[in-house]
Write a protein that holds these residues in place. Structure first.
Motif, mmCIF file in Angstrom:
data_model
loop_
_atom_site.group_PDB
_atom_site.id
_atom_site.type_symbol
_atom_site.label_atom_id
_atom_site.label_comp_id
_atom_site.label_asym_id
_atom_site.label_seq_id
_atom_site.Cartn_x
_atom_site.Cartn_y
_atom_site.Cartn_z
ATOM 1 N N SER A 67 6.624 -1.235 -6.478
ATOM 2 C CA SER A 67 6.695 0.218 -6.380
ATOM 3 C C SER A 67 5.541 0.839 -5.587
ATOM 4 N N ARG A 68 4.624 0.037 -5.109
ATOM 5 C CA ARG A 68 3.473 0.553 -4.360
ATOM 6 C C ARG A 68 3.846 0.762 -2.899
ATOM 7 N N SER A 69 3.858 1.986 -2.457
ATOM 8 C CA SER A 69 4.296 2.266 -1.085
ATOM 9 C C SER A 69 3.372 1.617 -0.061
ATOM 10 N N TYR A 70 2.074 1.536 -0.366
ATOM 11 C CA TYR A 70 1.140 1.011 0.632
ATOM 12 C C TYR A 70 1.276 -0.491 0.835
ATOM 13 N N GLU A 71 2.055 -1.142 0.019
ATOM 14 C CA GLU A 71 2.270 -2.583 0.190
ATOM 15 C C GLU A 71 3.423 -2.877 1.149
ATOM 16 N N TYR A 72 4.144 -1.849 1.570
ATOM 17 C CA TYR A 72 5.277 -2.050 2.454
ATOM 18 C C TYR A 72 4.819 -2.092 3.905
ATOM 19 N N GLU B 147 4.255 14.283 -3.188
ATOM 20 C CA GLU B 147 3.915 12.992 -2.614
ATOM 21 C C GLU B 147 5.155 12.090 -2.574
ATOM 22 N N LYS C 32 8.938 -5.094 2.782
ATOM 23 C CA LYS C 32 7.658 -5.767 2.572
ATOM 24 C C LYS C 32 7.872 -7.261 2.485
ATOM 25 N N GLY D 63 3.981 -8.568 -4.575
ATOM 26 C CA GLY D 63 2.974 -7.648 -5.106
ATOM 27 C C GLY D 63 3.652 -6.731 -6.096
ATOM 28 N N VAL D 64 3.172 -5.503 -6.138
ATOM 29 C CA VAL D 64 3.803 -4.508 -7.005
ATOM 30 C C VAL D 64 4.868 -3.794 -6.200
ATOM 31 N N GLU E 272 7.410 9.107 -3.437
ATOM 32 C CA GLU E 272 7.530 8.387 -4.694
ATOM 33 C C GLU E 272 8.558 7.261 -4.593
ATOM 34 N N PHE E 273 8.346 6.275 -5.410
ATOM 35 C CA PHE E 273 9.226 5.122 -5.481
ATOM 36 C C PHE E 273 10.558 5.526 -6.105
#
Length: 123
Positions: free
Chosen positions: A105-110, A43, A98, A102-103, A45-46
């Protein structure tokens, strides 16, 4: 909006590379930006991230003390200096941007992503 990575390549273990991410179509200085990677069969990863001001930087434990993230807002560009490369660093490296807090390291926030650049480290 475009994010374009460059600087990938093939190096032996212990070598180094410097990745660049050139941004266009957005107010770069208002976006936090980061690097993610995806190895074959794994997957995404950050890897590292940097705040819009450049003052806050964050790293995955696996790259801490080996990689350095930086940015030049005047050039709309982000960098990743990778030293002491290991075979397990082999992956496609993506840059991302982004706007929202937020967080980091969360890919879905970008919001925006580049197409990626391949880094291959041989043992």
């Amino acid at each position: 909006v475009q994010l374009v990575e460059s600087g990938g390549g093939s190096v032996p273990a212990g070598g180094w590379l410097r990745l660049s991410c050139a941004a266009s179509g957005l107010r770069f200085s208002t976006y936090a930006t980061g690097w993610f990677r995806q190895a074959p069969g794994k997957e995404r990863e950050f890897v590292a991230a940097i705040m819009w001001s450049g003052r806050g930087t964050y790293y995955a434990d696996s790259v801490k003390d080996r990689f350095t993230i930086s940015r030049a807002n005047a050039k709309n560009t982000m960098y990743l200096q990778m030293n002491g490369l290991k075979p397990e660093d082999t992956a496609i490296y993506y840059c991302a941007a982004k706007l929202r807090v937020g967080v980091i390291s969360r890919s879905y926030e970008y919001d925006y992503w580049g197409q990626g650049t391949l880094v291959t480290v041989s043992s």
